[in-house]
Structure formats: C-alpha cells, structure tokens
Write a protein that holds these residues in place. Structure first.
Motif, mmCIF file in Angstrom:
data_model
loop_
_atom_site.group_PDB
_atom_site.id
_atom_site.type_symbol
_atom_site.label_atom_id
_atom_site.label_comp_id
_atom_site.label_asym_id
_atom_site.label_seq_id
_atom_site.Cartn_x
_atom_site.Cartn_y
_atom_site.Cartn_z
ATOM 1 N N SER A 282 0.755 -1.235 0.063
ATOM 2 C CA SER A 282 0.061 0.082 0.121
ATOM 3 C C SER A 282 0.890 1.243 -0.046
ATOM 4 O O SER A 282 2.205 1.092 0.493
ATOM 5 N N PRO A 283 0.185 2.304 -0.470
ATOM 6 C CA PRO A 283 1.123 3.666 -0.645
ATOM 7 C C PRO A 283 1.052 4.233 0.868
ATOM 8 O O PRO A 283 1.444 5.604 0.843
ATOM 9 N N LEU A 284 0.630 3.595 1.879
ATOM 10 C CA LEU A 284 0.395 4.511 3.291
ATOM 11 C C LEU A 284 1.681 5.051 3.814
ATOM 12 O O LEU A 284 1.918 6.125 4.069
ATOM 13 N N LYS A 285 2.922 4.365 3.589
ATOM 14 C CA LYS A 285 4.262 4.741 3.984
ATOM 15 C C LYS A 285 4.784 5.500 2.883
ATOM 16 O O LYS A 285 5.241 6.666 3.113
ATOM 17 N N SER A 286 4.810 4.964 1.822
ATOM 18 C CA SER A 286 5.545 5.345 0.737
ATOM 19 C C SER A 286 5.149 6.913 0.297
ATOM 20 O O SER A 286 5.700 7.680 -0.112
ATOM 21 N N LEU A 291 1.938 6.089 9.613
ATOM 22 C CA LEU A 291 2.643 5.044 10.314
ATOM 23 C C LEU A 291 1.155 4.279 10.803
ATOM 24 O O LEU A 291 0.407 4.868 11.474
ATOM 25 N N VAL A 292 1.147 2.942 10.573
ATOM 26 C CA VAL A 292 0.105 2.279 11.122
ATOM 27 C C VAL A 292 0.215 1.819 12.485
ATOM 28 O O VAL A 292 0.931 0.870 12.535
ATOM 29 N N VAL A 293 -0.433 2.155 13.491
ATOM 30 C CA VAL A 293 -0.101 1.688 14.839
ATOM 31 C C VAL A 293 -0.725 0.459 15.021
ATOM 32 O O VAL A 293 -0.544 -0.279 15.565
ATOM 33 N N ALA A 294 -1.972 0.196 14.353
ATOM 34 C CA ALA A 294 -2.783 -0.860 14.774
ATOM 35 C C ALA A 294 -3.944 -1.158 13.775
ATOM 36 O O ALA A 294 -4.246 -0.288 12.860
ATOM 37 N N VAL A 295 -4.242 -2.388 13.533
ATOM 38 C CA VAL A 295 -5.407 -2.684 12.640
ATOM 39 C C VAL A 295 -6.333 -3.513 13.371
ATOM 40 O O VAL A 295 -6.134 -4.768 14.009
ATOM 41 N N LYS A 296 -7.745 -2.859 13.361
ATOM 42 C CA LYS A 296 -8.585 -3.435 14.006
ATOM 43 C C LYS A 296 -9.613 -4.298 12.929
ATOM 44 O O LYS A 296 -10.059 -3.540 12.260
ATOM 45 N N ALA A 297 -9.540 -5.472 13.304
ATOM 46 C CA ALA A 297 -10.410 -6.206 12.145
ATOM 47 C C ALA A 297 -11.853 -6.162 12.197
ATOM 48 O O ALA A 297 -12.204 -5.795 13.467
ATOM 49 N N HIS A 298 -12.504 -6.444 11.140
ATOM 50 C CA HIS A 298 -13.962 -6.267 11.494
ATOM 51 C C HIS A 298 -14.553 -7.152 12.458
ATOM 52 O O HIS A 298 -15.468 -6.812 13.008
ATOM 53 N N GLY A 299 -14.116 -8.215 12.764
ATOM 54 C CA GLY A 299 -14.429 -8.976 13.870
ATOM 55 C C GLY A 299 -14.135 -8.575 15.186
ATOM 56 O O GLY A 299 -14.498 -9.128 16.292
ATOM 57 N N GLY A 300 -13.386 -7.525 15.234
ATOM 58 C CA GLY A 300 -12.908 -6.982 16.788
ATOM 59 C C GLY A 300 -11.497 -7.400 17.002
ATOM 60 O O GLY A 300 -11.118 -6.794 18.033
ATOM 61 N N GLU A 301 -10.737 -8.287 16.413
ATOM 62 C CA GLU A 301 -9.202 -8.357 16.704
ATOM 63 C C GLU A 301 -8.595 -7.211 16.340
ATOM 64 O O GLU A 301 -8.739 -6.761 15.355
ATOM 65 N N VAL A 302 -7.538 -6.928 17.245
ATOM 66 C CA VAL A 302 -6.721 -5.909 17.136
ATOM 67 C C VAL A 302 -5.362 -6.362 17.050
ATOM 68 O O VAL A 302 -4.618 -6.995 17.894
ATOM 69 N N LEU A 303 -4.777 -5.877 15.906
ATOM 70 C CA LEU A 303 -3.257 -6.342 15.620
ATOM 71 C C LEU A 303 -2.323 -5.059 15.824
ATOM 72 O O LEU A 303 -2.570 -4.151 15.075
ATOM 73 N N TYR A 304 -1.637 -5.006 16.759
ATOM 74 C CA TYR A 304 -0.766 -3.676 17.181
ATOM 75 C C TYR A 304 0.579 -3.741 16.275
ATOM 76 O O TYR A 304 1.252 -4.779 16.206
ATOM 77 N N ASN A 305 1.050 -2.669 15.902
ATOM 78 C CA ASN A 305 2.367 -2.904 15.168
ATOM 79 C C ASN A 305 2.392 -3.999 14.073
ATOM 80 O O ASN A 305 3.080 -4.801 14.302
ATOM 81 N N PRO A 306 1.328 -3.939 13.175
ATOM 82 C CA PRO A 306 1.115 -5.030 12.269
ATOM 83 C C PRO A 306 2.370 -5.047 11.388
ATOM 84 O O PRO A 306 3.052 -4.015 10.872
ATOM 85 N N PRO A 307 2.824 -6.122 10.855
ATOM 86 C CA PRO A 307 4.006 -6.356 9.902
ATOM 87 C C PRO A 307 3.466 -6.081 8.517
ATOM 88 O O PRO A 307 2.390 -5.822 8.473
ATOM 89 N N GLY A 308 4.480 -5.885 7.785
ATOM 90 C CA GLY A 308 4.256 -5.509 6.451
ATOM 91 C C GLY A 308 3.319 -6.264 5.627
ATOM 92 O O GLY A 308 2.907 -5.826 4.646
ATOM 93 N N THR A 309 3.278 -7.598 6.043
ATOM 94 C CA THR A 309 2.616 -8.668 5.184
ATOM 95 C C THR A 309 1.208 -8.852 5.515
ATOM 96 O O THR A 309 0.545 -9.523 4.871
ATOM 97 N N THR A 310 0.806 -7.958 6.581
ATOM 98 C CA THR A 310 -0.731 -7.936 6.764
ATOM 99 C C THR A 310 -1.647 -7.523 5.573
ATOM 100 O O THR A 310 -1.244 -6.646 5.109
ATOM 101 N N VAL A 311 -2.282 -8.419 5.442
ATOM 102 C CA VAL A 311 -3.445 -8.077 4.249
ATOM 103 C C VAL A 311 -4.490 -7.203 4.785
ATOM 104 O O VAL A 311 -5.134 -7.746 5.584
#
Length: 351
Positions: A282-286, A291-311
């Motif tokens: 994604s162009p978020l960084k470039s 900085l993506v601090v966290a990704v909160k999935a639709h189901g409610g799971e929160v992934l902090y400091n997600p790796p670059g491979t996170t889809v």
C-alpha cells in the motif's frame, strides 16, 4: 416551506392592510352617513377606533349608529389581534433570542455534526478541542451564563435541559454524527444517553463518568465509549512522572500543533483500493508517510504494530499516526467513495 421570519412579515403586512381598510371605510362612512366634512370624518374615525370617548357626530342616523358599532367591532378586533401578534413575535422573540432559546437556523441546516451536552469545565475543554479540529458541533447547557460565554467564542449553543427530547431534537440529533455527554451528574448522563439513543440508534455516544462505578451503567445505557476524567488525569500524571518523553510526545501529538501530528482512525469500505493489498504494497508509508499503529479487524481482533505482510480486508479499521495534511490527503484520495470510483487505480509499490 416558508421561513418563520417571512411568515411573520407577511402576516404583519396583512394586519396593517386590514387596519388601513377599516380607517378608510370609517372616513368614507362618516363622510356620507353622517354628512361630515372629510376632516371631521377623519377625526371621528380615529376617536372611535381609539375609544377616546368624545361625543357622537350631531344628527347621527340609525344607519350611522349601526355603522359606528360595526366600525368599533372591526377596528378593536383587528387592533387587538395586531397588538397580540406583534407582542409575541417582537417582544417574546427578542427575549428568546437574548436567552439563546430560539432555534438557530444554522443548526437546522447542519448534517453529521456533534452535540456536546454540558459546557462546564469538562464540556468546555471538549468543545475547544472539537472547535480547533474544525468539526461542526452544537453545545447544550441550561446555564445561561455558560451558554453566553460559549456563544462569545463563536460556538452554536442552545439553552435548555439536555434530558428533554425537545432540546435534543432542536440540536438536530436525528442528523448528528455523535453525542458527547459531559454533565456533572452520572444520573443525568444516563438519562440523556437513554433519550438520545431512542431518538437516533446510529448515534456514536461518548459519555463522561464521575464515578468509576457508573462506567458499566453508562455502557449498558448505550454509550459507545465512557471516560472518567479523574482516571485519565491520574494516568497522565503518572505517565508524566515515570515516562516523561512518552508523555511529552503524546501531548504534542494530540493537543498541541507543534509537531503537526495527529492520530486518526479510518475504516476501509468494500470498494477501497487498499482492500486485498498488504501494508507493504500500500502507499500508506511511501506516498503518505503514515504509520499504521494498529489494525482492528472487522471481527474485533486488534493487531498492534502490524507487519508489512498484513493483508487489509473490507471493514478493517486502521489506527494511523501522521501529519495532518498527509492524513487529509489520504482521506480525500482513498477514503471518499465517489473519488475512489472515479479515480484511476493507484500504483502500489511491491517490495
């Protein structure tokens, strides 16, 4: 639908026209029924309509007496209605405007705004931050002094009890994006929550809790987020003592404009071009340097400091940190449905 001001003006003109017709009819009637001169006819018309009580015209016939009675009834009726009408729409309207209880037409036109209930110490600080972020909002407080002080800040404020449906509807709760309840009493906050939720089930509600024991009650009443200023203040003080660098950064990023940074949350719609791409693609960084601090999935799971491979998937909520201008550009180019549909696919780097 015509505005209230236009209706009032037209009604006033009609009343003046009718009163003028009565005066003209009186002059003409006295001139011919009582055989008076035009000057005397004018004199007796106004003495009759004003009920001054001078003697009747000499040699007044039966027809003239009936005409005088009719003139009195019509004149006093129209004059009485006119006095009542102008008293209500001029005097009372002026008082309501001075007290801030009159509906502001700007509020009636607002969409997607916030309503802040309570403009005390907490509510006023909340309003200042919301105003600084240039988010539209309407304040509600029953203290006229607080409302007037807020109005001097250029804010839109309604004077009234936020527990009442009428004042919430006047603030446009059906069209609002959210509600911030910052009253001094937890019981009042619960009552406002229940009333607001019944008026708009999709409203996002942020509530203030005076007592820690009231937090769960406020959540059950329908709050999306409950904050206790005492606990938040205590946590900030402890952080400032034990982790001063972190505390200074958070303060500069969230409160001051020194770093021009801000936290933001963006939910990805199904047609967002980022859906299906990984963070490193994604162009978020470039492109936006976010900085993506966290990704909160639709189901409610929160992934902090997600790796670059996170889809990224539809419905994911991204917690971002970056410059205000970059976040604004990202929202405009990738998070507006109309622009996304019309724009060409954005190039994504693949590393």
């Amino acid at each position: 639908m015509a505005s209230r001001g236009g209706t009032t003006l037209r009604t006033g003109r009609v009343l003046l026209f009718l009163f003028g017709c009565v005066v003209v009819a009186g002059i003409v009637g006295f001139r011919y029924l009582a055989d008076l001169s035009w000057v005397d006819a004018l004199f007796y018309t106004f003495t009759t309509l004003t009920t001054v009580g001078f003697e009747a015209p000499p040699n007044l016939s039966a027809e003239g007496k009936l005409f005088t009675v009719l003139l009195l009834v019509m004149g006093i009726g129209i004059a009485g209605y006119a006095v009542a009408f102008f008293s209500q729409n001029v005097v009372v309207s002026g008082l309501l405007t001075a007290l801030g209880k009159r509906r502001d037409k700007r509020v009636e036109e607002m969409q997607g705004h916030w309503i802040i209930c309570g403009l005390g110490r907490v509510g006023r600080n909340v309003a200042e931050i919301v105003s600084r972020e240039e988010a539209p909002f309407v304040g509600i407080d029953r203290d006229e002094a607080l409302a007037e002080a807020a109005r001097r800040q250029g804010w839109m404020v309604l004077v009234g009890n936020a527990r009442e449906e009428e004042i919430l509807e006047a603030a446009g709760i059906a069209r609002a994006a959210g509600l911030i309840v910052a009253l001094d009493s937890d019981a009042d906050n619960v009552y406002v929550l229940l009333t607001a939720r019944s008026l708009n089930k999709n409203l996002r509600i942020i509530a203030r809790a005076q007592d820690t024991q009231s937090v769960n009650v406020l959540y059950r009443a329908g709050a999306d987020k409950v904050l206790n200023p005492l606990l938040a203040g205590a946590a900030a003080m402890a952080r400032a003592a034990l982790k001063p660098a972190v505390a200074d950064f958070l303060e500069m990023a969230s409160i001051s404009k020194q770093l021009q940074l801000e936290f933001d949350a963006v939910r990805l719609a199904s047609d967002n071009p980022l859906v299906g791409a990984s963070l490193q693609e994604s162009p978020l960084k470039s492109r936006y340097n976010l900085l993506v601090v966290a990704v909160k999935a639709h189901g409610g799971e929160v992934l902090y400091n997600p790796p670059g491979t996170t889809v990224l998937a539809s419905g994911d909520e991204l917690i971002l940190l970056g410059e205000r201008e970059k976040i604004a550009s990202f929202r405009k180019e990738l998070c507006t449905p109309v622009l996304v549909k019309e724009a060409a696919p954005l190039p994504m780097s693949r590393k």
